[in-house]
Design an enzyme around this catalytic site. Structure first.
Site, PDB file in Angstrom:
ATOM      1  N   LYS A  41      74.074  56.546  44.793  1.00 23.55           N
ATOM      2  CA  LYS A  41      74.579  56.592  43.985  1.00 23.55           C
ATOM      3  C   LYS A  41      75.911  55.902  43.404  1.00 23.55           C
ATOM      4  CE  LYS A  41      73.893  61.928  43.491  1.00 23.55           C
ATOM      5  NZ  LYS A  41      74.596  63.208  43.534  1.00 23.55           N
TER       6      LYS A  41
ATOM      7  N   ARG B  18      84.198  58.894  69.270  1.00 27.59           N
ATOM      8  CA  ARG B  18      85.719  58.721  69.025  1.00 27.59           C
ATOM      9  C   ARG B  18      86.554  58.886  70.507  1.00 27.59           C
ATOM     10  NH1 ARG B  18      85.870  62.492  63.488  1.00 27.59           N
ATOM     11  NH2 ARG B  18      84.551  60.839  62.284  1.00 27.59           N
TER      12      ARG B  18
ATOM     13  N   GLY C  78      80.411  56.499  56.269  1.00 27.59           N
ATOM     14  CA  GLY C  78      79.417  57.189  56.156  1.00 27.59           C
ATOM     15  C   GLY C  78      77.762  56.750  57.088  1.00 27.59           C
TER      16      GLY C  78
ATOM     17  N   GLY D 183      84.843  58.618  55.475  1.00 28.05           N
ATOM     18  CA  GLY D 183      86.376  59.096  54.313  1.00 28.05           C
ATOM     19  C   GLY D 183      87.127  58.414  53.943  1.00 28.05           C
TER      20      GLY D 183
HETATM   21  P1  AMP Z   1      75.347  57.089  50.444  1.00 31.65           P
HETATM   22  O1  AMP Z   1      75.377  58.724  51.247  1.00 31.65           O
HETATM   23  O2  AMP Z   1      75.774  57.229  48.874  1.00 31.65           O
HETATM   24  O3  AMP Z   1      76.007  56.212  50.890  1.00 31.65           O
HETATM   25  O4  AMP Z   1      73.798  57.107  49.960  1.00 31.65           O
HETATM   26  C1  AMP Z   1      72.835  57.595  51.434  1.00 31.65           C
HETATM   27  C2  AMP Z   1      71.601  57.247  51.385  1.00 31.65           C
HETATM   28  O5  AMP Z   1      70.987  56.691  50.142  1.00 31.65           O
HETATM   29  C3  AMP Z   1      70.997  57.484  52.586  1.00 31.65           C
HETATM   30  O6  AMP Z   1      70.541  58.687  52.620  1.00 31.65           O
HETATM   31  C4  AMP Z   1      69.721  56.415  51.424  1.00 31.65           C
HETATM   32  O7  AMP Z   1      68.188  57.744  51.766  1.00 31.65           O
HETATM   33  C5  AMP Z   1      70.087  56.620  50.541  1.00 31.65           C
HETATM   34  N1  AMP Z   1      69.080  55.443  49.848  1.00 31.65           N
HETATM   35  C6  AMP Z   1      68.957  54.420  50.110  1.00 31.65           C
HETATM   36  N2  AMP Z   1      68.003  53.303  49.036  1.00 31.65           N
HETATM   37  C7  AMP Z   1      67.390  54.286  48.297  1.00 31.65           C
HETATM   38  C8  AMP Z   1      66.717  54.764  47.203  1.00 31.65           C
HETATM   39  N3  AMP Z   1      65.944  53.594  46.907  1.00 31.65           N
HETATM   40  N4  AMP Z   1      65.719  55.917  47.308  1.00 31.65           N
HETATM   41  C9  AMP Z   1      66.403  56.774  47.661  1.00 31.65           C
HETATM   42  N5  AMP Z   1      67.542  57.417  48.016  1.00 31.65           N
HETATM   43  C10 AMP Z   1      67.907  56.048  48.514  1.00 31.65           C
END
Ligand code: AMP
Length: 412
Positions: free
Chosen positions: A214, A51, A370, A393
């Protein structure tokens, strides 16, 4: 489309309005809001100076013009209280190292000392003000506090993309006190240009790759970007809610039960807007959420009970690779497997390779928000893509179509 970047015009892929490039800072003092909210070790040394590096071009431009720079930032969450732990004094040596110049330090961002030290600053000099969040007024967006800060300088520069989604005194409110001398720094300009390229001015075909855990956290993004894209690759944990909604057997894979109808709605909306959606066709399954679990390949629609999909399988990697290599503009947000576990990182690595290859062939690629940013840094892809966003964010809110307060304050 709700995405809105007023006044930001592109010419030869370059901003020409409201950035510091169009102002001569000779003999001027510039108050530059930066985001030096850097990670630190237990003994308060900076462990990642990305940064700080990111704002060097802005600081150099102002100094080279013959101006002086007053840096202001927050660090951590001191919640209005002065604390040794969150003092910016601890990061001065790292800032000096990165910027290659002496950095004076003012132990309070308000009061006599600040007025005197900013008043006495000479062309070519850099001064860092103490943590803005030692005052509650910063996060409250207090107008008097912002006005007091504004007295230190002739011009205001916002180069803090990481906090541009906050309407704080130093990130947004202060801009009104510089009606004709408020500018985006070069980092902000690069971030805004990258988003603009993906959502507005990018060469087609435009492909968005969304992964992560998610669906619920990505819905607004998907809806906002649909009008701008040609292809949508959905991977990672969120893909299983789509597969289940489409009638698949997903075993113990990640599922948001109540988001299945929304998933189908998204597919309908994509179809109506001629966006091709690519879901994984196979997956690497595991019998528990553990790097050392038993693993094997499975059809994405036919995962046995007791097993869960942890990574994109080889056929999915090939499918995604074909789409990506045929794209001219690429947006990537979210890993397509549990990349933190080495045994389930191959799918995300293959995706990184595909994006790197497409970039080499001339595509523009933006990685934002992220965990995908953490991935590209950890696996060394940051030099192989066109741009890695510095603001988690802020990037996500931009992709959701919101006008960031820090951006609006300069534009309006
Ligand atoms: P997000 O913060 O929603 O972008 O999610 C990132 C996280 O999604 C990472 O820590 C990954 O380990 C997780 N992730 C990716 N693919 C999978 C999966 N098939 N099952 C569970 N977690 C996952």
């Amino acid at each position: 489309m709700r995405f809105n970047l007023k006044f930001v015009k592109l010419k030869n892929s370059d901003f020409f309005m409201k950035t510091i490039k169009d102002f001569d800072f000779k003999d001027k003092k510039a108050l530059v809001r930066v985001d030096f909210n850097v990670p630190q070790s237990a003994d308060l040394k900076v462990t990642d100076n990305t940064r700080i590096q990111a704002v060097k071009p802005t600081v150099d431009k102002i100094l080279n013009d013959g101006g002086s720079v007053i840096l202001m930032t927050h660090l951590g969450r001191p919640k209005g209280k002065v604390s040794e732990e969150f003092s910016l004094k601890n990061i001065v040596p790292e800032i000096e190292k990165v910027l290659g110049s002496e950095v004076k330090f003012c132990p309070d961002c308000m009061g006599e000392d600040a007025l005197n030290m900013t008043g006495n600053l000479k062309p070519g000099e850099i001064l860092l003000l103490e943590n803005l969040r030692f005052y509650n007024e910063e996060e409250a967006g207090d107008k008097d506090f912002a006005e007091k800060l504004s007295k230190y300088a002739d011009a205001y520069v916002n180069d803090a993309f990481g906090t541009a989604h906050r309407e704080h005194a130093s990130t947004a409110v202060i801009a009104q006190f510089f009606p004709s001398t408020k500018f985006f720094g070069l980092l902000m300009a690069k971030e805004l240009e990258a988003i603009d390229k993906v959502l507005k001015s990018g060469e087609k075909p435009v492909t968005a790759i969304l992964g992560g855990s998610k669906v619920s956290t990505k819905i607004t993004i998907i809806e906002n970007i649909l009008p701008a894209i040609d292809n949508l690759i959905i991977g990672g944990g969120m893909a299983f809610t789509f597969i289940k909604a489409l009638g698949g057997q997903i075993g113990n894979s990640l599922l948001e039960e109540d988001k299945q109808s929304l998933a189908l709605e998204i597919l309908e909306k994509a179809k109506a807007q001629n966006v091709k959606v690519y879901l994984p066709v196979d997956t690497i399954i595991a019998d528990e959420f553990n790097n050392d679990a038993d693993r094997r390949e499975a059809d994405i629609y036919d995962i046995p009970e007791g097993w869960m999909g942890m990574d994109a399988g080889p056929k999915s990697r090939d499918l995604f690779n074909d789409v990506i290599l045929n794209s001219r503009t690429i947006l990537w947000n979210g890993p397509i497997g549990v990349f933190e576990m080495p045994n389930f990182s191959a799918g995300t690595v293959a995706l990184g390779d595909s994006i790197a290859e497409a970039t080499k062939l001339g595509a523009f690629s933006l990685v934002g928000g992220g965990d995908s940013v953490a991935f590209v840094k950890q696996f060394g892809y940051d030099d192989k893509v066109s741009y890695v966003s510095t603001g988690g964010g802020a990037m996500l809110e931009s992709l959701e179509g919101m006008e960031l307060p820090g951006v609006a304050a300069i534009n309006n």
